[in-house]
Motif scaffolding. Structure first.
Motif, PDB file in Angstrom:
ATOM      1  N   ILE A   1      -6.827  17.360  -6.021  1.00 20.50           N
ATOM      2  CA  ILE A   1      -6.085  18.100  -6.747  1.00 20.50           C
ATOM      3  C   ILE A   1      -7.157  19.930  -6.408  1.00 20.50           C
ATOM      4  CG2 ILE A   1      -5.192  19.741  -8.468  1.00 20.50           C
ATOM      5  CD1 ILE A   1      -3.337  17.582  -7.440  1.00 20.50           C
ATOM      6  N   PRO A   2      -6.051  20.724  -5.890  1.00 22.32           N
ATOM      7  CA  PRO A   2      -7.234  21.990  -5.820  1.00 22.32           C
ATOM      8  C   PRO A   2      -8.013  22.716  -6.973  1.00 22.32           C
ATOM      9  CG  PRO A   2      -5.329  22.602  -4.441  1.00 22.32           C
ATOM     10  CD  PRO A   2      -4.864  20.965  -4.804  1.00 22.32           C
ATOM     11  N   ASN A   3      -8.905  23.513  -6.656  1.00 21.42           N
ATOM     12  CA  ASN A   3      -9.672  23.758  -7.756  1.00 21.42           C
ATOM     13  C   ASN A   3     -10.264  22.572  -8.971  1.00 21.42           C
ATOM     14  OD1 ASN A   3      -9.384  26.558  -7.559  1.00 21.42           O
ATOM     15  ND2 ASN A   3      -7.303  26.246  -8.659  1.00 21.42           N
ATOM     16  N   VAL A   4      -9.759  21.207  -8.661  1.00 22.37           N
ATOM     17  CA  VAL A   4     -10.171  20.284  -9.743  1.00 22.37           C
ATOM     18  C   VAL A   4     -11.420  19.407  -8.695  1.00 22.37           C
ATOM     19  CG1 VAL A   4      -9.549  18.417 -11.666  1.00 22.37           C
ATOM     20  CG2 VAL A   4      -8.700  20.900 -11.419  1.00 22.37           C
ATOM     21  N   GLY A   5     -11.097  18.963  -7.649  1.00 22.37           N
ATOM     22  CA  GLY A   5     -11.482  17.706  -7.314  1.00 22.37           C
ATOM     23  C   GLY A   5     -10.133  16.266  -7.373  1.00 22.37           C
ATOM     24  N   GLU A   6     -10.842  15.011  -7.279  1.00 24.21           N
ATOM     25  CA  GLU A   6      -9.968  14.103  -7.230  1.00 24.21           C
ATOM     26  C   GLU A   6      -9.085  13.868  -8.584  1.00 24.21           C
ATOM     27  OE1 GLU A   6     -11.247   9.390  -8.036  1.00 24.21           O
ATOM     28  OE2 GLU A   6     -12.249  10.360  -6.749  1.00 24.21           O
ATOM     29  N   VAL A   7      -8.268  13.385  -9.279  1.00 23.44           N
ATOM     30  CA  VAL A   7      -8.112  13.648 -10.193  1.00 23.44           C
ATOM     31  C   VAL A   7      -7.097  11.765 -10.318  1.00 23.44           C
ATOM     32  CG1 VAL A   7      -7.343  15.749 -10.411  1.00 23.44           C
ATOM     33  CG2 VAL A   7      -5.567  14.292 -10.306  1.00 23.44           C
ATOM     34  N   VAL A   8      -6.950  11.426  -9.322  1.00 27.72           N
ATOM     35  CA  VAL A   8      -7.202   9.622  -9.668  1.00 27.72           C
ATOM     36  C   VAL A   8      -7.141   9.140  -8.302  1.00 27.72           C
ATOM     37  CG1 VAL A   8      -4.648   7.504  -9.954  1.00 27.72           C
ATOM     38  CG2 VAL A   8      -3.997  10.478 -10.032  1.00 27.72           C
ATOM     39  N   GLY A   9      -7.729   7.504  -8.830  1.00 25.38           N
ATOM     40  CA  GLY A   9      -8.348   7.062  -7.525  1.00 25.38           C
ATOM     41  C   GLY A   9      -7.725   5.315  -7.583  1.00 25.38           C
ATOM     42  N   GLY A  10      -7.193   4.981  -6.556  1.00 24.03           N
ATOM     43  CA  GLY A  10      -6.500   3.677  -6.621  1.00 24.03           C
ATOM     44  C   GLY A  10      -6.518   2.593  -5.499  1.00 24.03           C
ATOM     45  N   SER A  11      -6.283   1.697  -5.012  1.00 23.42           N
ATOM     46  CA  SER A  11      -6.494   0.744  -4.653  1.00 23.42           C
ATOM     47  C   SER A  11      -5.598  -0.253  -4.372  1.00 23.42           C
ATOM     48  CB  SER A  11      -7.890   0.393  -3.675  1.00 23.42           C
ATOM     49  OG  SER A  11      -8.024  -0.633  -4.391  1.00 23.42           O
TER      50      SER A  11
ATOM     51  N   GLN B   1      -8.950  -4.269  -0.701  1.00 26.01           N
ATOM     52  CA  GLN B   1      -8.201  -4.872   0.366  1.00 26.01           C
ATOM     53  C   GLN B   1      -8.315  -4.335   1.869  1.00 26.01           C
ATOM     54  OE1 GLN B   1      -6.053  -8.338  -0.277  1.00 26.01           O
ATOM     55  NE2 GLN B   1      -6.327  -7.787   2.193  1.00 26.01           N
ATOM     56  N   LYS B   2      -8.174  -4.483   2.491  1.00 25.26           N
ATOM     57  CA  LYS B   2      -8.989  -4.156   3.458  1.00 25.26           C
ATOM     58  C   LYS B   2      -7.913  -4.108   4.436  1.00 25.26           C
ATOM     59  CE  LYS B   2     -13.879  -5.975   4.625  1.00 25.26           C
ATOM     60  NZ  LYS B   2     -15.027  -6.623   5.066  1.00 25.26           N
ATOM     61  N   CYS B   3      -7.806  -2.800   5.108  1.00 24.17           N
ATOM     62  CA  CYS B   3      -6.513  -2.469   6.293  1.00 24.17           C
ATOM     63  C   CYS B   3      -6.729  -3.814   7.360  1.00 24.17           C
ATOM     64  CB  CYS B   3      -6.381  -0.761   6.503  1.00 24.17           C
ATOM     65  SG  CYS B   3      -6.509   0.078   5.395  1.00 24.17           S
ATOM     66  N   PRO B   4      -5.163  -4.083   6.921  1.00 27.18           N
ATOM     67  CA  PRO B   4      -4.847  -5.568   8.887  1.00 27.18           C
ATOM     68  C   PRO B   4      -5.044  -4.383   9.475  1.00 27.18           C
ATOM     69  CG  PRO B   4      -2.444  -4.168   7.244  1.00 27.18           C
ATOM     70  CD  PRO B   4      -3.950  -3.902   6.592  1.00 27.18           C
TER      71      PRO B   4
ATOM     72  N   TYR C   1       1.059  -1.040  -0.021  1.00 31.58           N
ATOM     73  CA  TYR C   1       0.239   0.168   0.694  1.00 31.58           C
ATOM     74  C   TYR C   1       1.552   1.347   0.499  1.00 31.58           C
ATOM     75  CZ  TYR C   1      -3.664   3.163   1.362  1.00 31.58           C
ATOM     76  OH  TYR C   1      -4.666   3.981   1.836  1.00 31.58           O
ATOM     77  N   GLU C   2       1.656   1.105   1.073  1.00 28.90           N
ATOM     78  CA  GLU C   2       2.949   2.374   0.859  1.00 28.90           C
ATOM     79  C   GLU C   2       3.732   2.859  -0.426  1.00 28.90           C
ATOM     80  OE1 GLU C   2       4.672   5.861   2.034  1.00 28.90           O
ATOM     81  OE2 GLU C   2       3.422   4.673   3.978  1.00 28.90           O
ATOM     82  N   ASP C   3       3.888   1.491  -1.282  1.00 29.24           N
ATOM     83  CA  ASP C   3       4.208   1.652  -2.477  1.00 29.24           C
ATOM     84  C   ASP C   3       3.355   2.457  -3.814  1.00 29.24           C
ATOM     85  OD1 ASP C   3       6.772   0.623  -1.956  1.00 29.24           O
ATOM     86  OD2 ASP C   3       6.283  -1.790  -2.564  1.00 29.24           O
ATOM     87  N   LEU C   4       2.110   1.805  -3.568  1.00 31.87           N
ATOM     88  CA  LEU C   4       0.637   2.141  -4.113  1.00 31.87           C
ATOM     89  C   LEU C   4       0.720   3.985  -4.084  1.00 31.87           C
ATOM     90  CD1 LEU C   4      -1.697   1.946  -6.327  1.00 31.87           C
ATOM     91  CD2 LEU C   4      -2.604   1.456  -3.981  1.00 31.87           C
ATOM     92  N   LEU C   5       1.016   4.549  -2.368  1.00 33.19           N
ATOM     93  CA  LEU C   5       0.327   6.112  -2.777  1.00 33.19           C
ATOM     94  C   LEU C   5       2.181   6.615  -3.373  1.00 33.19           C
ATOM     95  CD1 LEU C   5      -0.321   5.670   1.549  1.00 33.19           C
ATOM     96  CD2 LEU C   5      -1.720   5.843  -0.687  1.00 33.19           C
ATOM     97  N   SER C   6       2.600   6.073  -2.665  1.00 33.23           N
ATOM     98  CA  SER C   6       4.403   7.068  -3.729  1.00 33.23           C
ATOM     99  C   SER C   6       4.171   6.586  -4.923  1.00 33.23           C
ATOM    100  CB  SER C   6       5.380   5.578  -3.165  1.00 33.23           C
ATOM    101  OG  SER C   6       5.533   6.185  -1.514  1.00 33.23           O
TER     102      SER C   6
ATOM    103  N   PRO D   1       0.284 -10.020  -3.454  1.00 36.77           N
ATOM    104  CA  PRO D   1       0.122  -8.514  -3.176  1.00 36.77           C
ATOM    105  C   PRO D   1       0.122  -7.443  -4.632  1.00 36.77           C
ATOM    106  CG  PRO D   1       1.503  -8.995  -2.233  1.00 36.77           C
ATOM    107  CD  PRO D   1       1.608 -10.691  -2.683  1.00 36.77           C
ATOM    108  N   HIS D   2      -0.969  -6.015  -4.817  1.00 37.99           N
ATOM    109  CA  HIS D   2      -1.080  -5.495  -6.603  1.00 37.99           C
ATOM    110  C   HIS D   2      -1.738  -4.665  -5.755  1.00 37.99           C
ATOM    111  CE1 HIS D   2      -4.239  -8.414  -6.686  1.00 37.99           C
ATOM    112  NE2 HIS D   2      -4.657  -7.653  -7.983  1.00 37.99           N
ATOM    113  N   GLY D   3      -2.240  -4.088  -6.331  1.00 38.82           N
ATOM    114  CA  GLY D   3      -2.884  -2.420  -6.955  1.00 38.82           C
ATOM    115  C   GLY D   3      -2.648  -1.859  -7.676  1.00 38.82           C
TER     116      GLY D   3
END
Length: 294
Positions: A212-222, A196-199, A93-98, A258-260
């Protein structure tokens, strides 16, 4: 060409739509004379950013439409949208955020190093490239922020755990903070079954929206559920027969890791970089209700 008789009003603050007592033919979008469908309410609004759209409530007469409902209908309103989709193996999950943080920063950096950078600054003179690290905010922290800054529902109550935060308050929070946000760990009940649920807390998912300011969501993932039995149970909890999805569950049976994954909204990204008022302004040939060509 679009039907010029369609009534739109960009000044509207709220629109009401009721499957029980509304009419798309005779309704005007008021609480006393609602429209029938969310889609017609979006047409009446005329474009994004949308006003608050109220629908039939479960425990009360009206409640704001969930953001997931509006996303589905807005995609219908702008019929063709481009999304860069990716599934990434062998990651945490940390890899995905980065990776999402790197993705946004790298795309902007590459664009600004091309000869087309002048176009960005011509249309958006004040554009500033985002810098790492992005602010990271849990869904529960967002609820606290909304409460502390008196950002409430239309009935004056505060958002509680399990509520799907609509686009309007989410945008207001993002605009006030004034920097990109990784909004993380949404409740499982308001997210897709395959997340995936949080452990550390099974009520939450390893999910993220890049705001992002003035736009909102530009990327969604999990992160995705990668255990076969857990995935099959998720299908059943949501009333889905896993049999037609054998190709999906087989991936967990015959080799998995494990994948995202994520989806980046290309037009939303361009809307942000070029400071355009509507997503149609960055579509080459925008298609929407009553406009199918060119």
């Amino acid at each position: 060409m679009a039907d010029e008789t369609v009534v739109t009003d960009l000044s509207l603050k709220e629109i009401y739509a009721s499957q029980k007592r509304g009419s798309d033919e005779t309704g005007d979008g008021s609480a006393s004379n609602p429209l029938k469908s969310i889609l017609q309410a979006i047409r009446k609004a005329g474009g994004e950013p949308l006003p608050v759209i109220y629908v039939d409530g479960q425990d009360k007469e009206w409640e704001p439409a969930a953001k997931s409902q509006l996303k589905k209908q807005v995609k219908m309103y702008q019929k063709e949208v481009k999304s860069n989709e990716a599934e990434c193996p062998f990651m945490s999950y940390e890899d995905l955020l980065s990776r999402l943080e790197d993705l946004v920063v790298d795309v902007v950096d590459r664009v600004l190093k091309t000869p087309y950078a002048s176009l960005v600054y011509e249309l958006n003179p004040g554009f500033q490239a985002p810098k790492r690290p992005f602010r990271r905010m849990n869904y529960t922290d967002a609820l606290v922020y909304l409460r502390e800054h008196n950002i409430t529902k239309e009935d004056g109550t505060f958002y509680e755990f399990g509520d799907d935060i609509p686009e309007a308050p989410e945008r207001r929070m993002t605009d006030e903070i004034g920097e990109p946000i990784l909004l993380m760990r949404f409740p499982a009940e308001i997210k897709a079954f395959y997340m995936q649920k949080c452990p550390e807390d099974a009520r939450l998912t390893e999910s993220v929206d890049v705001l992002i300011p003035n736009v909102g969501e530009v990327v969604g993932g999990s992160m995705r559920i990668w255990n076969h039995d857990e995935l099959v149970q998720a299908f059943k909890r949501n009333g889905l027969d896993p049999a037609p999805y054998y190709w999906y569950t087989d991936q967990r049976s015959y080799g998995t890791c494990p994948h995202g994954g994520y989806g980046l909204g290309l037009e939303r990204f361009l809307t942000w970089m070029l400071n355009r008022p509507h997503i149609r302004d960055v579509c080459f040939y925008p298609r929407f209700i009553e406009r199918c060509k060119p």
